[in-house]
Design a protein around this motif. Structure first.
Motif, short mmCIF file in Angstrom:
data_model
loop_
_atom_site.label_atom_id
_atom_site.label_comp_id
_atom_site.label_asym_id
_atom_site.label_seq_id
_atom_site.Cartn_x
_atom_site.Cartn_y
_atom_site.Cartn_z
N ARG A 226 0.51 -1.20 0.02
CA ARG A 226 0.07 0.04 -0.08
C ARG A 226 1.04 1.26 0.25
O ARG A 226 0.58 2.30 -0.68
CB ARG A 226 -0.97 -0.07 1.23
N SER A 227 1.96 1.15 0.75
CA SER A 227 2.93 2.52 0.71
C SER A 227 3.51 2.82 -0.80
O SER A 227 3.94 3.84 -0.70
CB SER A 227 3.91 2.16 1.88
N LYS A 228 3.35 1.64 -1.34
CA LYS A 228 3.90 2.01 -2.73
C LYS A 228 2.73 2.10 -3.97
O LYS A 228 3.08 2.34 -5.00
CB LYS A 228 4.80 0.51 -3.41
N GLY A 229 1.72 2.36 -3.39
CA GLY A 229 0.51 2.58 -4.21
C GLY A 229 -0.07 1.21 -4.61
O GLY A 229 -0.96 1.66 -5.71
N PHE A 230 -0.06 0.24 -4.35
CA PHE A 230 -0.51 -0.94 -4.73
C PHE A 230 -1.57 -1.60 -3.81
O PHE A 230 -1.57 -1.39 -2.64
CB PHE A 230 0.40 -2.21 -5.11
N HIS A 231 -2.70 -2.00 -4.52
CA HIS A 231 -3.89 -2.70 -4.00
C HIS A 231 -3.79 -4.02 -3.87
O HIS A 231 -4.02 -4.59 -4.99
CB HIS A 231 -5.21 -2.16 -4.37
N THR A 232 -3.44 -4.84 -2.82
CA THR A 232 -2.89 -6.31 -3.00
C THR A 232 -3.76 -7.01 -1.91
O THR A 232 -4.69 -6.58 -1.25
CB THR A 232 -1.36 -6.58 -2.75
N ALA A 233 -3.32 -8.36 -2.08
CA ALA A 233 -4.01 -9.29 -1.03
C ALA A 233 -2.82 -9.95 -0.43
O ALA A 233 -1.57 -10.12 -1.20
CB ALA A 233 -4.68 -10.41 -1.72
#
Length: 170
Positions: free
Chosen positions: A50-57
């Motif tokens: 998230r800190s890198k701008g990604f929405h992950t699992a």
């Protein structure tokens, strides 16, 4: 030697032998991930991405490859959870990051058919969870690039200094 001493010597030998046999066939002690630790690993992996701008699992599996924790960012796509689970499972079962496992398959074509096994996936983002050299689980991250998923999964493990990731030798 007196009969009593001979008897004690024989008895001592029997006890020593039975103790050795009991140790070989006795209980095995192992370390396992707690739910709190598994959740902390998954949360740290999500936070890194998230800190890198990604929405992950992020998914954490135990030593048997069973899901302990599965977290998905609100904006992550639906398939990311399943991809993360399979990456975690693959890292656990092959005792290496999924990127290292992919590199081994490229060097040795005889192991390539392993990628057809159920729940195994040849995508970067899976990292084994270890205590020393003992693999006690795996984490998978999905939803960004494969190198970034790998970095996020490693960040999750790094949250707990008692866990360590060391690349496999050879």
């Amino acid at each position: 030697m007196s009969r009593v001493l001979k008897g004690l010597a024989v008895l001592g030998g029997v006890v020593a032998i039975s103790s050795a046999v009991h140790a070989e066939g006795g209980l095995i002690t192992s370390q396992d991930l707690s739910m709190d630790m598994a959740k902390g690993i998954a949360e740290a992996a999500l936070a890194e991405c998230r800190s890198k701008g990604f929405h992950t699992a992020a998914v954490v599996v135990d030593r048997g490859g069973h899901v302990l924790v599965s977290l998905r960012d609100e904006q992550a796509t639906p398939q990311t959870g399943e991809l993360a689970r399979r990456k975690a499972y693959t890292a656990r079962m092959y005792r290496s990051t999924t990127l290292e496992w992919i590199a081994r398959m490229e060097k040795d074509p005889t192991i390539r058919p392993q990628r057809d096994l159920a729940d195994v996936i040849a995508l970067g983002g899976g990292v084994p969870i270890k205590v020393g050299d003992e693999v006690i689980g795996g984490i998978g991250s999905a939803g960004s690039s494969q190198p970034q998923d790998d970095a996020c999964a490693k960040a999750g493990v790094a949250k707990f200094p008692e866990l360590n990731y060391r690349p496999r030798a050879g």
